[in-house]
Scaffold this motif. Structure first.
Motif, PDB file in Angstrom:
ATOM      1  N   ARG A   1       0.809  -1.218   0.000  1.00 37.01           N
ATOM      2  CA  ARG A   1       0.000   0.000   0.000  1.00 37.01           C
ATOM      3  C   ARG A   1       0.841   1.266   0.000  1.00 37.01           C
ATOM      4  O   ARG A   1       1.847   1.362   0.678  1.00 37.01           O
ATOM      5  N   THR A   2       0.401   2.227  -0.782  1.00 39.80           N
ATOM      6  CA  THR A   2       0.963   3.566  -0.733  1.00 39.80           C
ATOM      7  C   THR A   2      -0.121   4.464  -0.144  1.00 39.80           C
ATOM      8  O   THR A   2      -1.109   3.972   0.359  1.00 39.80           O
ATOM      9  N   GLY A   3       0.043   5.752  -0.207  1.00 43.11           N
ATOM     10  CA  GLY A   3      -0.944   6.651   0.373  1.00 43.11           C
ATOM     11  C   GLY A   3      -2.262   6.681  -0.373  1.00 43.11           C
ATOM     12  O   GLY A   3      -3.299   6.995   0.191  1.00 43.11           O
ATOM     13  N   ALA A   4      -2.257   6.344  -1.654  1.00 40.06           N
ATOM     14  CA  ALA A   4      -3.467   6.422  -2.475  1.00 40.06           C
ATOM     15  C   ALA A   4      -4.130   5.049  -2.589  1.00 40.06           C
ATOM     16  O   ALA A   4      -3.491   4.021  -2.414  1.00 40.06           O
ATOM     17  N   ALA A   5      -5.421   5.055  -2.881  1.00 45.66           N
ATOM     18  CA  ALA A   5      -6.162   3.812  -3.086  1.00 45.66           C
ATOM     19  C   ALA A   5      -5.692   3.153  -4.381  1.00 45.66           C
ATOM     20  O   ALA A   5      -5.434   3.820  -5.375  1.00 45.66           O
ATOM     21  N   ASN A   6      -5.594   1.833  -4.340  1.00 49.30           N
ATOM     22  CA  ASN A   6      -5.145   1.083  -5.500  1.00 49.30           C
ATOM     23  C   ASN A   6      -5.830  -0.282  -5.451  1.00 49.30           C
ATOM     24  O   ASN A   6      -5.773  -0.960  -4.424  1.00 49.30           O
ATOM     25  N   SER A   7      -6.457  -0.678  -6.533  1.00 48.69           N
ATOM     26  CA  SER A   7      -7.204  -1.939  -6.525  1.00 48.69           C
ATOM     27  C   SER A   7      -6.297  -3.149  -6.313  1.00 48.69           C
ATOM     28  O   SER A   7      -6.749  -4.184  -5.841  1.00 48.69           O
TER      29      SER A   7
END
Length: 185
Positions: free
Chosen positions: A28-34
């Motif tokens: 995970r990074t700071g942004a949403a990612n499927s």
């Protein structure tokens, strides 16, 4: 024969890079990612099934993921599987779809994710070095059998080392980019 050893080595090293990129995508990074949900398996009628086979996964906003199960009766089991996956998110359901709000990462959590990314990078480097070792062993066996000369062996092991150096540098580059992505606020 010796060219096939180099080709096989390059193919294996390339597959290692692909595997590393898949693993890093799920961190995970700071942004949403499927791709955060790629490792989630749902107990669907007694069989563990990947979430992306049971539901549509979309990212409508930078900090939100929406999971829409194809079978409305599986919403509860999908919700439970996401909660059990320990992703650091709290999914909510309205009965037909599941919303996952991705919270802002703390500095401590970001550093943990960077460590995870570096660990994946080290695992990939070990895999590359194992390919190098196997290739060199195969070349030495070929020289011992009389299929290639000692000079050819030296030249080919140098070529294998150049391939190894190239792919390890690529791993470092990929890991550095992921680290920058994780640490970006």
């Amino acid at each position: 024969m010796s060219e096939s050893v180099l080709k096989t080595s390059e193919d294996k090293m390339s597959k290692t890079i692909d595997s590393l990129q898949r693993e890093l995508a799920s961190i995970r990074t700071g942004a949403a990612n499927s791709s955060m949900l790629d490792r989630v398996n749902v107990d669907y009628y007694g069989a563990p099934t990947p979430l992306n086979q049971l539901a549509s996964i979309t990212v409508p906003e930078a900090r939100m993921i929406v999971v829409t199960p194809y079978d409305k009766s599986s919403v509860d089991s999908v919700l439970k599987a996401i909660q059990m996956a320990d992703l650091g998110v709290n999914p909510t359901s309205d009965g037909t779809l599941i919303r996952i709000t991705v919270p802002q990462l703390t500095e401590e959590r970001r550093k943990e994710f960077v460590k995870d990314a570096r660990k994946e990078g080290e695992n990939a480097k070990v895999a590359i070095r194992n390919v190098r070792r196997d290739s060199n062993d195969e070349l030495k066996a070929s020289e011992k059998d009389g299929n290639i000369s000692e000079d050819e062996l030296r030249s080919l092991t140098d070529d294998v080392q150049k391939l190894t150096d190239k792919y390890i540098a690529e791993i470092d580059k990929i890991c550095d980019a992921k680290e920058q992505d994780i640490l970006a606020v």
